[in-house]
Design a protein around this motif. Sequence first.
Motif, PDB file in Angstrom:
ATOM      1  N   GLU A  22     -31.146 -21.258 -50.996  1.00  0.00           N
ATOM      2  CA  GLU A  22     -31.243 -21.230 -49.529  1.00  0.00           C
ATOM      3  C   GLU A  22     -30.263 -20.222 -48.944  1.00  0.00           C
ATOM      4  N   SER A  44     -31.110 -16.834 -46.698  1.00  0.00           N
ATOM      5  CA  SER A  44     -30.505 -16.545 -45.391  1.00  0.00           C
ATOM      6  C   SER A  44     -29.786 -15.202 -45.377  1.00  0.00           C
ATOM      7  N   THR A  95     -41.414 -21.402 -42.129  1.00  0.00           N
ATOM      8  CA  THR A  95     -40.429 -20.309 -42.210  1.00  0.00           C
ATOM      9  C   THR A  95     -41.080 -19.026 -42.695  1.00  0.00           C
ATOM     10  N   GLN A  97     -42.257 -14.564 -41.237  1.00  0.00           N
ATOM     11  CA  GLN A  97     -41.789 -13.360 -41.916  1.00  0.00           C
ATOM     12  C   GLN A  97     -42.834 -12.239 -41.819  1.00  0.00           C
TER      13      GLN A  97
END
Length: 635
Positions: free
Chosen positions: A458, A462, A493, A497
Amino acid sequence: MTPAASRSPGLVAGFGTLCALVAIVFWPGLDGGFLFDDYHVIVDNETLALPDFGATALADAAFSTHTGPTRRPLALLSFALERTLLGLDPFLAKSINLALHAFNALLLLLLARRLLPRVGLAADAVAPLAWLAAALWAVHPLNLAPVLYVVQRMTLLASTFMLLGLLVYAIARGRQLAGLPAPRWAWPAFLACLLAGLLSKETAVVMLLMVAAVELHAFRRAGIERAARVAAIVAVPLIAGAVAAALIAPAALGLDYGSRGFTLGERLLTEARVLWHYLGMLAWPQPSSFALFHDDVELSRGLFAPPTTLPALVGVAALAVLAITGRPRWLAFGAAWFLAGHALESSVLPLELMHEHRNYLASFGPILAVLLAVRALLARLAAGRFALPLAAVALVACAGLTALRAERWSDPLAMMAFEVRAHAHSARSQYELGRLLVEHARASNDAGAYARGIAALERAASLAPYPALALGTLLQLAVGSGDEARVTALLETIAGQPPRLRAEVFRQLVRCQVALGCAAAPAPLFALADGLLDGTPLAPYWRRETIAWLAIYYLRVLGDGEAGIRLLRELAAEPGASLDYRVRLAEALAAYGERGAARARLAEIRAALPWHAWFSQRPELRRLRALDAKLVEAS
């Protein structure tokens, strides 16, 4: 006794001590496993397991990847022979790399012994200084990655042939300057070394620039020296023009920065600072400054952002002027050699900003220049008695740091944990740590390690400007664990993108379920596919790739031949359809019983193959032969 005979025992002793030093320093790191790019180039490349030693099998292995424009066949052949004869063993692979590195150190020793007398060094100082330069280069921690990162055998082999070519050149030019003809074999051997280097890794082309550095600063015959300077001066506007063209229209030159978190202009600005960072690591090596990944380097977004950008650019320009003007000679040679070594990988190509292995040969120039500078300073201060203690301290310090680093590399998980502490903002380091922790957790049923691995992944997602790898891995793990809430959150998420990143995540998920044994989970996969193919402005290449991988999923996971073949027919019918798509269609037709149609497709494909397909599209040709054999057997 002749002079040559009297020198040979000392040379042999120098070879022996150099090899022993290299072996002692790097030995602790040979126990480490495979890393990162090792997997897709070597471990997962079944073509490297040769069924026999015939020309067809060797060619299949040599051109089994699309790595680099030359496909690097000599390096891949070395992996194939090693895997077939010795097995897939990282210890043996790294041992071979170590032997190559020791051999390269010996070649540098021989080259230095020929060049040092031509930069004004007294005859009695040549042998010890050449040995010290080769030894410092061989055990410097900056040169560890090419030895212990197995896939970097490509760099090692290319360097071997470059050094052999430079040694041949030095022998030939030395004879010419002595009024003797160059050996007849010299220039054919030089060209053969250049070709072999290019077939190991295309970066070997910088050997020609290194030859220019040697010619300009070691073999200084007036006419050639003037010609070299004129050529260098003429090259400056040509290079400037090429850089300007690349900045104005990078796509027209095939410079694809789409998956990078920086533009071409930002890369060029940053590389000036990176070059000085390399020199700093050479001059003052510190354990925390080294890493497998340096994607945490600060990006230069302008001449004053960060403020060191403009001084770095001025400094690189000064090095270039020094390399051309040639005063003092030893410093000019070091600058010219270093810049030549970085001329390809630190220029306009859309590569990552920083990697230590790019210094493998380039680092020798600065090392030699520093040694000559220290020697000149000690002579001026009449402090020659300090030369040996200083040399010993430098050698022991470098060897100790490299041995310490090699020890860390013997345990990839411990190594990445250390590098994450030193490079907390490196997305690649965080990703690799997360991957290793998850692997360890699965093997040991360690829930704590699994949680730390997820946290590292993770963190990687980020940090990365283009987090396809981290997000794809997280999604695969969530799908595999059956965590529907987490799958939904990750899909949301990913939906935010860029389309190309979503396409790469889709490909990862398909590959996981098709080839890596992951549990079948059509729902998240179709959610990704629908989002990509519902009118999203997706580049043509990535649209075709998404459809191709969707077809593979239908065929190999869902067993829906009709849907898979329909999609592949659409792709194969497009103008300029790739060979991969056309072969996949023929394979699908054969697998689902349409053998006549498959044979017809095979005939069409073979009739349209370009002349260079035997090396440029070797993996597809191998699949064609396998399909042909299957159809013959079925009939």
